[in-house]
Scaffold this motif. Sequence first.
Motif, PDB file in Angstrom:
ATOM      1  N   GLN A 124       0.845  -1.172   0.000  1.00 42.33           N
ATOM      2  CA  GLN A 124       0.000   0.000   0.000  1.00 42.33           C
ATOM      3  C   GLN A 124       0.886   1.229   0.000  1.00 42.33           C
ATOM      4  OE1 GLN A 124      -2.183   0.589   3.587  1.00 42.33           O
ATOM      5  NE2 GLN A 124      -3.521   2.096   2.687  1.00 42.33           N
TER       6      GLN A 124
ATOM      7  N   GLN B  44       1.851   4.935   0.983  1.00 43.70           N
ATOM      8  CA  GLN B  44       1.627   5.745   2.169  1.00 43.70           C
ATOM      9  C   GLN B  44       1.315   7.172   1.770  1.00 43.70           C
ATOM     10  OE1 GLN B  44       1.531   4.457   5.281  1.00 43.70           O
ATOM     11  NE2 GLN B  44       1.824   2.485   4.309  1.00 43.70           N
TER      12      GLN B  44
ATOM     13  N   ALA C  39      -4.411   9.042  -1.422  1.00 45.62           N
ATOM     14  CA  ALA C  39      -5.747   8.477  -1.537  1.00 45.62           C
ATOM     15  C   ALA C  39      -5.871   7.603  -2.776  1.00 45.62           C
ATOM     16  CB  ALA C  39      -6.783   9.600  -1.594  1.00 45.62           C
TER      17      ALA C  39
ATOM     18  N   TRP D  68      -7.438   0.003  -0.306  1.00 42.48           N
ATOM     19  CA  TRP D  68      -7.991   1.293   0.111  1.00 42.48           C
ATOM     20  C   TRP D  68      -7.896   1.372   1.630  1.00 42.48           C
ATOM     21  CZ3 TRP D  68      -9.758   4.908  -3.326  1.00 42.48           C
ATOM     22  CH2 TRP D  68      -9.982   4.485  -4.634  1.00 42.48           C
ATOM     23  N   GLY D  69      -7.154   2.307   2.135  1.00 42.21           N
ATOM     24  CA  GLY D  69      -7.085   2.534   3.574  1.00 42.21           C
ATOM     25  C   GLY D  69      -6.697   1.320   4.392  1.00 42.21           C
ATOM     26  N   GLY D  70      -5.810   0.492   3.861  1.00 39.93           N
ATOM     27  CA  GLY D  70      -5.336  -0.672   4.610  1.00 39.93           C
ATOM     28  C   GLY D  70      -6.205  -1.902   4.457  1.00 39.93           C
TER      29      GLY D  70
ATOM     30  N   THR E  40      -7.694  -7.102   5.944  1.00 39.21           N
ATOM     31  CA  THR E  40      -6.676  -6.111   6.262  1.00 39.21           C
ATOM     32  C   THR E  40      -5.389  -6.518   5.556  1.00 39.21           C
ATOM     33  OG1 THR E  40      -5.865  -7.286   8.211  1.00 39.21           O
ATOM     34  CG2 THR E  40      -7.677  -5.688   8.562  1.00 39.21           C
TER      35      THR E  40
END
Length: 101
Positions: free
Chosen positions: A3, A5, A8, A28-30, A88
Amino acid sequence: MKQRQGTATPARSKGVSAHRSGDTLEVWGGIISAHLDDWAEELGCTPEDVLGVVESASIDPVVDTAKNKGQEDHDRPADPALRCLALTIDDAQTLKNILSQ
């Protein structure tokens, strides 16, 4: 499965093409989300292998569209081409590690 860092913009796991309906793993977001067939293809196994590891390793998906949410009483998609799992990043890495053994 990595992912980016501080952005968006969704990161795609290595070797996965740009998003087209139903054929990628998206981060998306982890959280990594995909159809069960796409998880299996990305990990080089069968959908049954993915589900077996999720169960045996006690991985609790963030979302599993085959599970009734308790709010509705109708059939949920069990077909791997329709069923979606969201994990996750840590659980996805655990899944990958176990399947690569």
